[in-house]
Design a protein around this motif. Structure first.
Motif, PDB file in Angstrom:
ATOM      1  N   ASN A  94      -8.982   5.744   2.098  1.00 21.04           N
ATOM      2  CA  ASN A  94      -8.369   5.710   3.443  1.00 21.04           C
ATOM      3  C   ASN A  94      -8.908   4.555   4.279  1.00 21.04           C
ATOM      4  O   ASN A  94      -8.162   3.880   4.985  1.00 21.04           O
ATOM      5  N   VAL A 127      -7.291   1.330   3.125  1.00 18.74           N
ATOM      6  CA  VAL A 127      -5.889   1.217   3.560  1.00 18.74           C
ATOM      7  C   VAL A 127      -5.828   0.937   5.065  1.00 18.74           C
ATOM      8  O   VAL A 127      -5.072   0.075   5.515  1.00 18.74           O
ATOM      9  N   VAL A 137      -3.438  -3.145   1.985  1.00 12.69           N
ATOM     10  CA  VAL A 137      -2.199  -3.060   1.182  1.00 12.69           C
ATOM     11  C   VAL A 137      -1.345  -4.335   1.276  1.00 12.69           C
ATOM     12  O   VAL A 137      -1.052  -4.959   0.254  1.00 12.69           O
ATOM     13  N   LEU A 197      -5.451   2.582  -5.073  1.00  9.75           N
ATOM     14  CA  LEU A 197      -5.077   3.087  -3.737  1.00  9.75           C
ATOM     15  C   LEU A 197      -3.918   4.081  -3.836  1.00  9.75           C
ATOM     16  O   LEU A 197      -3.788   4.983  -3.009  1.00  9.75           O
ATOM     17  N   HIS A 205      -0.384   7.252   0.290  1.00 13.02           N
ATOM     18  CA  HIS A 205      -0.375   5.785   0.278  1.00 13.02           C
ATOM     19  C   HIS A 205       0.695   5.204  -0.637  1.00 13.02           C
ATOM     20  O   HIS A 205       0.969   4.009  -0.587  1.00 13.02           O
ATOM     21  N   LEU A 236       3.597   3.717   1.287  1.00 11.09           N
ATOM     22  CA  LEU A 236       3.125   2.555   2.052  1.00 11.09           C
ATOM     23  C   LEU A 236       3.090   1.305   1.169  1.00 11.09           C
ATOM     24  O   LEU A 236       3.519   0.216   1.575  1.00 11.09           O
TER      25      LEU A 236
END
Length: 373
Positions: free
Chosen positions: A59, A62, A67, A107, A113, A116
């Motif tokens: 987390n 990210v 990303v 990730l 995620h 994302l």
């Protein structure tokens, strides 16, 4: 007074957040073929991947903007005219992209995620990386990159039907099927792992995998000496035939039955388990198939598996025998091969599904009036 673990954790998270910002910043400023930039990008992607191995830090990574920075480095930088003309070797070719794909795959372990990463534009770039072997010179570096790209696709699609569909739309399935024929065992395994995930409960993906002519290669892989290869192959086939009677017929017509029966005697318990599950699925196709399974020697190894120390092996073999016992010809075979006693013992199991599978098999065998039980 000692420092509490929560404060330590907050401090380490703050340190990771600072490190992430440093690496993300570096990635934003080094997108070029200059040697120094490529070296910086290679280091930044590998630092982020190393941090992402700790799931508790995902987390933080990210939130630090990793990303989009990593997705950018799945692409190759534009070629400077000078580099093109002089045909200089490209510094760290394939390595930066490999590091970015590896970090993104880590990730994607967290479901929140996955979307994302897809929204940041990762999918078409990962699919492009799968095709990179076409005109590559350094095959070892390329194979390593392709493996990381396939693994990232697997993690992105894990239990995410939306993303499975997006991967099909982006053209990810044909190159993965092609990679099943790779000379590199690790690439074969990664491609099969991705296809296994993409085929799970997704009918359009299943159909496309079969249409891309994956079955002959998957069936060859069932006979591989490498346990990891036949385990992945039997897993892909299992997901393809699940709730798909037409594909089940195609798989049987393509000659999968004998190699799957062969896997019942594998030294790899995971392959044995998958093979027993698959035979149970084949056995529900029609009576003729049930008879073929028995004629080709599946009953004895299935009965041996009932006595395995591995709980899941006992469960899956009882499942397969239960399906086979629905045919009169097979009931005697199960009884005469010594299946009754181990099945009766499983009725004492504390596990409901194991008990149920054993009872179902015994019920099938007891249905045969000609047997003196």
């Amino acid at each position: 007074g000692s420092v509490g673990p929560e404060i330590c954790c907050r401090q380490s998270q703050a340190a990771v957040a600072r490190e992430v910002r440093t690496q993300v910043d570096a990635l934003h400023h080094c997108f070029s073929w200059r040697h120094a930039d490529r070296a910086t990008a290679k280091r930044a992607t590998s630092v982020l991947a190393e941090l992402a191995k700790n799931e508790e830090m995902v987390n933080v990574i990210v939130e630090g903007g990793a990303v989009p920075a990593l997705v950018c480095h799945l692409k190759v930088p534009p070629m400077a005219a000078a580099v093109e003309e002089e045909q200089q070797p490209r510094p760290f070719e394939h390595e930066v992209e490999k590091g970015a794909a590896f970090a993104l795959g880590l990730l994607a372990v967290k479901p929140e995620h996955q979307q994302l990463i897809v929204d940041a534009g990762a999918l078409p770039l990962l699919v492009t990386l799968l095709r990179r072997h076409k005109n590559a010179t350094n095959s070892r570096a390329v194979n390593s990159l392709i493996r990381r790209a396939a693994d990232a696709i697997t993690n992105l699609a894990h239990e995410n039907s939306n993303i499975k569909t997006c991967i099909r739309i982006e053209g990810g399935i044909p190159p993965l099927v092609e990679l099943l024929e790779s000379q590199d065992i690790k690439v074969q395994r990664a491609a099969a792992g991705a296809l296994r995930t993409l085929a799970f409960k997704n009918d359009e993906n299943k159909t496309l995998i079969v249409d891309c002519n994956a079955l002959p290669t998957l069936i060859l892989m069932l006979r591989s000496e490498d346990a990891a290869i036949h385990y992945e192959a039997v897993g892909v086939i299992g997901n393809l035939v699940h709730s798909s009677p037409n594909i089940k017929k195609e798989v049987l017509n393509a000659g999968a039955l004998q190699p799957v029966i062969g896997l019942l005697s594998s030294c790899c318990t995971e392959s044995q388990r998958e093979a027993a599950l698959l035979l149970g699925q084949f056995a529900s196709a029609d009576s003729e198939c049930k008879v073929h399974i028995v004629q080709r020697g599946a009953v004895r190894p299935l009965i041996d598996m009932l006595q395995s120390a591995d709980f899941q092996l006992r469960e899956m073999s009882a499942f397969a025998l239960g399906r086979l016992a629905q045919d009169t010809h097979n009931q005697a075979g199960i009884a005469y091969n010594g299946g009754l006693l181990p099945l009766l013992k499983l009725l004492d199991s504390k596990n409901g599904s194991l008990q149920h599978n054993a009872a179902f098999a015994l019920y099938g065998v007891a249905d045969n009036e000609g047997l003196c039980l």
